[in-house]
Scaffold this motif. Structure first.
Motif, mmCIF file in Angstrom:
data_model
loop_
_atom_site.group_PDB
_atom_site.id
_atom_site.type_symbol
_atom_site.label_atom_id
_atom_site.label_comp_id
_atom_site.label_asym_id
_atom_site.label_seq_id
_atom_site.Cartn_x
_atom_site.Cartn_y
_atom_site.Cartn_z
ATOM 1 N N LEU A 1 0.815 -1.216 0.000
ATOM 2 C CA LEU A 1 0.000 0.000 0.000
ATOM 3 C C LEU A 1 0.848 1.266 0.000
ATOM 4 C CD1 LEU A 1 -2.738 -1.101 2.559
ATOM 5 C CD2 LEU A 1 -3.025 -0.814 0.090
ATOM 6 N N GLY A 2 2.137 1.119 0.167
ATOM 7 C CA GLY A 2 3.027 2.267 0.169
ATOM 8 C C GLY A 2 2.930 3.099 1.444
ATOM 9 N N LEU A 3 2.578 2.451 2.526
ATOM 10 C CA LEU A 3 2.464 3.171 3.799
ATOM 11 C C LEU A 3 3.822 3.278 4.465
ATOM 12 C CD1 LEU A 3 -0.744 1.430 5.195
ATOM 13 C CD2 LEU A 3 -0.595 3.616 4.018
ATOM 14 N N ASN A 4 4.085 4.435 5.022
ATOM 15 C CA ASN A 4 5.319 4.650 5.766
ATOM 16 C C ASN A 4 4.976 4.933 7.220
ATOM 17 O OD1 ASN A 4 7.021 4.388 3.542
ATOM 18 N ND2 ASN A 4 6.674 6.527 2.970
ATOM 19 N N VAL A 5 5.730 4.373 8.085
ATOM 20 C CA VAL A 5 5.522 4.623 9.501
ATOM 21 C C VAL A 5 6.590 5.599 9.960
ATOM 22 C CG1 VAL A 5 5.440 3.599 11.796
ATOM 23 C CG2 VAL A 5 4.586 2.309 9.840
ATOM 24 N N ALA A 6 6.126 6.757 10.389
ATOM 25 C CA ALA A 6 7.054 7.774 10.881
ATOM 26 C C ALA A 6 6.689 8.051 12.334
ATOM 27 C CB ALA A 6 6.949 9.039 10.049
ATOM 28 N N VAL A 7 7.492 7.558 13.205
ATOM 29 C CA VAL A 7 7.261 7.773 14.627
ATOM 30 C C VAL A 7 8.247 8.804 15.109
ATOM 31 C CG1 VAL A 7 7.238 6.708 16.902
ATOM 32 C CG2 VAL A 7 6.491 5.395 14.909
#
Length: 100
Positions: free
Chosen positions: A27-33
């Motif tokens: 899905l092209g999701l990026n996790v930026a925490v």
């Protein structure tokens, strides 16, 4: 027996996690925490109450004050007074006003 059962459960969970990671990539999701160095302080508790915002409790306040302070003519000593009622009706606020 228990070890084998837990091992198979762990493997199922691991497979599901890998599937979720694959879906995230598809899905092209990026996790930026972002971690903040600012630590939130807990709210400070105080007995101070803005009495100008309290309405309709003067009678309750006076009744409880009489019970707490007592009547010089009375032989009864009250050391504990319970304030009971449904949540949200101002029991704690009333107790704070009396305390102050």
């Amino acid at each position: 027996m228990y070890g084998q059962h837990m091992s198979s459960k762990l493997e199922e969970v691991t497979i599901k996690l890998h599937d979720v990671v694959d879906q995230k990539k598809d899905l092209g999701l990026n996790v930026a925490v972002l971690r903040s160095d600012i630590t939130e302080r807990p709210l400070e508790e105080t007995s101070l109450v803005d009495e100008s915002k309290i309405m309709g409790r003067e009678g309750d306040k006076m009744t409880l004050l009489e019970k707490l302070l007592g009547n010089e003519e009375s032989d009864k000593n009250v050391s504990i007074v319970s304030i009971v009622g449904m949540g949200g009706i101002g029991k704690t606020t009333l107790a704070k006003v009396l305390y102050n």
